[in-house]
Design an enzyme around this catalytic site. Structure first.
Site, PDB file in Angstrom:
ATOM      1  CG  HIS A 141      -1.180 -10.008  -0.295  1.00 47.49           C
ATOM      2  ND1 HIS A 141      -0.128 -10.873  -0.440  1.00 47.49           N
ATOM      3  CD2 HIS A 141      -0.767  -9.072   0.564  1.00 47.49           C
ATOM      4  CE1 HIS A 141       0.867 -10.465   0.309  1.00 47.49           C
ATOM      5  NE2 HIS A 141       0.497  -9.385   0.926  1.00 47.49           N
ATOM      6  CB  CYS A 168      -5.461   9.381   0.352  1.00 46.80           C
ATOM      7  SG  CYS A 168      -3.853   8.922   1.003  1.00 46.80           S
TER       8      CYS A 168
HETATM    9  C1  PEP Z   1      -2.976   5.108   4.722  1.00 44.93           C
HETATM   10  O1  PEP Z   1      -2.150   4.621   5.498  1.00 44.93           O
HETATM   11  O2  PEP Z   1      -3.932   5.809   5.081  1.00 44.93           O
HETATM   12  C2  PEP Z   1      -2.885   4.843   3.279  1.00 44.93           C
HETATM   13  C3  PEP Z   1      -3.654   5.463   2.418  1.00 44.93           C
HETATM   14  O3  PEP Z   1      -2.011   3.886   2.871  1.00 44.93           O
HETATM   15  P1  PEP Z   1      -2.280   2.313   3.013  1.00 44.93           P
HETATM   16  O4  PEP Z   1      -3.692   2.139   3.497  1.00 44.93           O
HETATM   17  O5  PEP Z   1      -2.030   1.752   1.681  1.00 44.93           O
HETATM   18  O6  PEP Z   1      -1.264   1.956   4.050  1.00 44.93           O
END
Ligand code: PEP
Ligand code: MG
Length: 751
Positions: free
Chosen positions: A364, A677
């Site tokens: 975290h 993303c």
């Molecule tokens: C991903 O999995 O690409 C994402 C944007 O979510 P996280 O990194 O928070 O799992």
């Protein structure tokens, strides 16, 4: 016997203290100490070896060996019996030393005539400082009382070394914590930073290792232990009904705080002439030595707990709390063994960099450091023992390097690197308000990822068009209890206020896998990344999801709202989650609350399965956001947190790019907006290729927007696409070499 040796070692420590009080140079002090120990223990030889560098021990003083060998005899770590004591951090006691395996004959010292040998490590809280050795002609094992007395003396020597009592000429007598150190750790957040060390938990300095009134010291220890116990009980009462792991740690604290064995050993140490602080530290050093050798994770955790508890006790005894009165330097670089996300947030953006001795990429704290864009190096071994508050330190988060007390040449090279980055940032600032339009006229929308209120100012500074991913779980992770709906509504509303006209895509709670909430029962799952996480939790236990949806609707106060659900693997999960949203809207309407003027609900595509969902899904869903971090790990079956396998598969691998292209095409056929993303969106070459595959919205860390935009603006996307297609057709595994070659020819490599 114990009686006799107690008082003898007390006498010896008393004489040691007198010797220390004299205004002598370091060498004279060491000489005097060896003489004192040899005479009081009735041995012919007493020698002190200190480290001249991390690998070499140097004979620094001796009574009984050839005096000419002082500062000449050197041993590598592990070499000879002395080197073995140092390497293993363990005592060697032998009546017949020449017969011991590892014995090394050193003619210059004239030691062949000594039969028995006892070597004790000189170490302070795991920091290896040297070895104390006694030898005698007579073949005898040193008794446990004698060894114990030597340990006590070694402990005092360690404290004195730390306090600079033996500083003199030559590397072995150079003051501690002054040499430059280079450490290689792991990268957790890129970027370079220069500043001064700020220790999260400053080292407690024990200025009075020897005490002459054992009774008074026993009393001080008793009082401190009592205070410690009360403190632990209070913490336990406060945590009742909370997280299981936290309770387990506190229970372990209580067990140790009430441990008779621990207390007895410390009292024994005091009887031998140590002060209460030194006694605590001696036991702590022993625990640290065991910790470094324990292979069992449970035992290591418990030893860790004992270590933490000892630190608390030391702070009570010395009155040196966390707040030592030291002023935080101007460019603080936080140095800690480990740190929790909440504590890290308290420091916030003040920090220029973070160096942790432990930690992990998925922790975290790392998530928070990433959100704050603070360079972070993890697994920097021994950093908390090496660094002192105020030391100059340089952190290279790109390569996981830490330069402590660097010399001029390192400083210059490092500053050049920072200056280059700053120059680049300046260049990026000049294109901040321009659209990311390629040479052949395609405009890509660049958005930023966020997760904290503190991220929002970057929206303006980076030139992002909006927040393409707001990770709502950070608000949940940094608390000790479930946030309330009103709190969340207020926060989301602030986020929207700060974003102004720009849109924010809120992702509902994405927990499970590596993101475990401290106040929710942990799941014992064989494979958490494939387990009960994200929307799966949201749909099975809809209470929190409903609360969060309400908070989002209320925060919007009639403004447009965009929400997406994480980790949708099949159509019906989207339908069920969307139905929750519809119900929440109905409820708000009945309550007479404002409804968003426009509500768009999307899904994150993070598992390959969703790419093959029925056409109807693509028609119904408001938008799709590709979570590349998870999608890539499932596409290649390679854990995103496991460096070894993660790096094996290139994002520009033909299979992955073709897969992404397929998703983009499906979305185009149904007019479904689609964005990307994951972290790869923030890497210029990767971003370029994603755009070439048809993705026109990319969401990334704010700091990446400049570099990505700059490269996009200098590229002809259709030419690049042709290059990718050629590479694909020629059977390449990854298009990276072809793309790099193309960019090199165009002189368009990222500047
Ligand atoms: C991903 O999995 O690409 C994402 C944007 O979510 P996280 O990194 O928070 O799992
Ligand atoms: Mg994800």
């Amino acid at each position: 016997m114990a009686e006799r040796s107690d008082s003898e070692s007390r006498k010896l420590l008393g004489r040691l203290r007198e010797a220390m009080a004299e205004e002598n140079a370091g060498q004279e002090r060491l000489d005097k100490i060896t003489t004192l120990i040899a005479s009081s223990m009735g041995t012919e030889v007493c020698s002190i070896y200190l480290f001249r560098d991390a690998e070499t021990l140097e004979l620094c003083a001796t009574q009984g060996l050839n005096p000419d060998s002082v500062h000449k005899t050197r041993l590598r770590m592990g070499e000879g019996l002395v080197g073995r004591v140092a390497r293993r951090n363990r005592i060697i006691n032998s009546a017949d030393a020449p017969q011991e395996s590892g014995f090394r004959y050193m003619p210059e010292t004239g030691e062949e005539s000594f039969s028995s040998f006892c070597g004790v490590p000189i170490q302070r809280l795991g920091e290896k400082l040297g070895v104390l050795v006694v030898q005698s002609k007579e073949a005898r094992d040193y008794s446990s009382d004698e060894i114990y007395a030597l340990e006590v003396v070694a402990m005092v020597l360690a404290e004195m070394t730390e306090l600079g009592a033996f500083v003199g000429e030559g590397a072995a007598l150079s003051p501690l914590h002054q040499q430059q150190v280079l450490m290689k750790g792991g990268t957790a957040q890129e970027g370079a930073a220069e500043g001064r060390v700020w220790l999260h938990e400053p080292r407690v300095v024990v200025a009075n290792p020897i005490a002459d009134d054992p009774e008074a010291e026993q009393g001080r220890l008793d009082t401190a232990i009592e205070e410690l116990r009360v403190g632990v009980d209070e913490m336990l009462a406060g945590a009742a009904g909370g997280d299981k792991d936290q309770l387990q740690v506190l229970e372990a604290y209580r067990m140790f705080a009430n441990s008779k064995g621990w207390l007895r050993r410390m009292k024994q140490d005091i009887d031998q002439g140590l002060s209460a602080e030194a006694a605590v530290e001696k036991e702590q050093s022993t625990a640290r030595a065991r910790m470094s050798q324990a292979s069992d994770a449970y035992l290591r955790d418990r030893l860790h707990d004992l270590d933490d508890l000892s630190n608390r006790l030391l702070r009570i005894l010395t009155g040196q709390g966390k707040n030592t009165g030291a002023e935080m330097p101007e460019d603080p670089i936080l140095v800690a063994r480990n740190i929790g996300p909440a504590e890290l947030l308290e420091y916030g953006r003040k920090l220029k960099g973070i160096v942790l001795e432990e930690g992990s990429v998925g922790s975290h704290a790392a998530i928070v450091a990433r959100a704050l864009a603070i360079p972070l190096v993890i697994h920097a071994e021994r950093i908390t023992t090496e660094a002192l508050n105020g030391d100059q330190i340089m952190v290279d988060g790109d390569q996981g390097l830490v330069h402590l007390r660097p010399d001029e040449s390192v400083v210059t090279a490092f500053r050049d690197k920072i200056a280059m980055q700053a120059n680049a940032q300046e260049r990026y600032a000049s294109i901040r308000d321009k659209a990311a339009t390629t040479l052949d006229g395609t405009t890509i929308s660049l958005q930023m990822n966020a997760g904290l209120m503190a991220d929002l100012p970057s929206l303006e500074g980076s030139g992002a068009e909006g927040v393409g991913l707001f990770r709502t779980e950070l608000q949940f992770l940094i608390r000790n209890q479930m946030p309330r709906r009103t709190e969340l509504a207020k926060l989301y509303s602030h986020v929207m206020d700060s974003a102004g006209d720009k849109q924010v895509v809120f992702r509902t709670l994405d927990i499970g896998s590596d993101k475990v909430l401290p106040y929710m029962a942990p799941q014992d799952e064989p494979n958490p990344a494939l387990g009960w996480r994200a929307i799966r939790v949201g749909l099975d236990k809809p209470g929190v999801l409903r609360m969060q949806l309400q908070a989002l609707l209320r925060a919007a106060k009639g403004r447009p709202l965009k929400v997406m659900f994480p980790f949708i693997a099949q159509f019906d999960e989207y339908t069920a989650a969307k139905a929750e949203m519809d119900k929440a809207v109905d409820r708000e309407r009945i309550l007479g609350h404002a409804i968003p003027s426009e509500l768009t609900v999307g899904a994150m595509l993070e598992t390959p399965s969703l790419a093959f969902a029925p056409q109807k899904f693509f028609e119904e869903v408001g938008f799709i956001s590709i979570g590349g971090n998870d999608l890539k790990q499932f596409f290649f079956a390679a854990d995103r947190e496991n460096e070894r396998v993660r790096k094996r598969y290139d994002t520009l691998n033909v299979s992955f790019l073709t897969f992404i292209e397929g998703i983009a095409n499906r979305c185009r056929s149904t007019n479904t907006p689609v964005s990307f993303c994951g972290e790869d969106a923030g890497r210029p070459i990767e971003a370029l290729c994603l755009a070439a595959m048809g993705l026109q919205i990319l969401s990334m860390r704010p700091a990446s927007i400049g570099p990505v935009k700059s490269l996009l603006m200098r590229t002809n996307l259709s030419e690049l696409r042709a290059v990718i297609e050629d590479a694909r057709e020629s059977g390449e595994q990854t298009v990276r070499p072809a793309v790099l070659e193309y960019l090199r020819k165009q002189s368009q490599a990222p500047r």
